[in-house]
Design an enzyme around this catalytic site. Structure first.
Site, short mmCIF file in Angstrom:
data_model
loop_
_atom_site.label_atom_id
_atom_site.label_comp_id
_atom_site.label_asym_id
_atom_site.label_seq_id
_atom_site.Cartn_x
_atom_site.Cartn_y
_atom_site.Cartn_z
N GLU A 13 0.85 -1.20 0.00
CA GLU A 13 0.00 0.00 0.00
C GLU A 13 0.88 1.25 0.00
OE1 GLU A 13 -2.86 2.51 3.04
OE2 GLU A 13 -2.72 0.34 3.31
N ARG B 27 -0.16 10.40 0.46
CA ARG B 27 0.12 11.48 1.42
C ARG B 27 1.24 12.40 0.95
NH1 ARG B 27 0.06 8.20 7.22
NH2 ARG B 27 -1.70 6.82 6.72
N THR C 62 -4.90 6.02 1.84
CA THR C 62 -5.30 7.39 2.17
C THR C 62 -6.10 8.01 1.03
OG1 THR C 62 -3.14 7.51 3.31
CG2 THR C 62 -4.52 9.46 3.39
N LYS D 137 -10.86 -2.07 6.72
CA LYS D 137 -9.67 -1.67 7.46
C LYS D 137 -10.12 -1.17 8.83
CE LYS D 137 -6.22 2.07 7.23
NZ LYS D 137 -5.52 2.98 6.30
#
Length: 212
Positions: A45, A49, A73, A133
């Site tokens: 992943e 960001r 994100t 998640k």
């Protein structure tokens, strides 16, 4: 279980730990991903960001054999579209919005949406989501909290992320409702900055060998 859920589970069940990466320099993405894959962590992943994230995803998707690169994100449908266009094979979000759900429904790429409360889990279940998640895992109550959800919310699987390390990963992986965990400890910033890819492969191998 939908085809997209099966696709997501095939990715997540292949390893006990999914590396969660913040990539500051896209040039480091390919050797970093290769080091993780060499250690047995093929699902990776890359979080959205940093300005380098999309270029990093694009490079890993194109150049790293055996890698399943996902985007983390994801905060909007716009993020979703950009991540999928870059080559992401799965999408991870810290929470969920109606816009993200709409994007997920219109896409063949599976989503791992974040949830931290029973109400959030129930709302996602109503949307057909079975794998989520659990975030932020340690701060939201840890393994004990997640264990408490396993009976009333049976049938829901989680990938806990947030505050997880080699020391507490087994606490989560031993739970019946946990499929894998997400963690950043397998790619410490100092090793990435030093280009110590062998060191990262060692950490990845250690993580890949964790047994519940």
């Amino acid at each position: 279980m939908t085809a997209k859920t099966e696709k997501l589970l095939a990715i997540l069940k292949a390893q006990p730990v999914v590396p969660v990466l913040i990539v500051d320099d896209a040039k480091s993405a390919v050797p970093l991903a290769r080091a993780l894959v060499a250690g047995g962590l093929k699902a990776i992943e890359i979080t959205m960001r940093t300005p380098a994230a999309l270029d990093a995803i694009r490079a890993v998707a194109a150049e790293v054999e055996g890698a399943n690169v996902g985007a983390g994100t994801i905060l909007s449908a716009r993020d979703w579209d950009a991540a999928v266009a870059a080559g992401s094979t799965f999408i991870v979000s810290p929470g969920v919005t109606l816009g993200i759900l709409d994007a997920a429904k219109a896409s063949d790429v599976p989503i791992l949406p974040g949830a931290a409360t029973p109400s959030e889990v129930m709302a996602l279940r109503e949307e057909g989501v079975e794998v989520m998640k659990f975030f932020p895992a340690e701060q939201a109550g840890g393994a004990a909290y997640l264990k408490a959800l396993s009976s009333p919310l049976a049938g829901t699987l989680f990938c806990p992320t947030g505050g997880i390390s080699l020391k507490n990963a087994k606490d989560y992986l031993s739970l019946p409702n946990v499929v894998c965990v997400g963690g950043s400890w397998v790619a410490p910033k100092e090793l990435v900055a030093a280009g110590d890819w062998a060191g990262i492969t060692r950490l990845a191998s250690e993580a890949a060998a964790i047994k519940a």
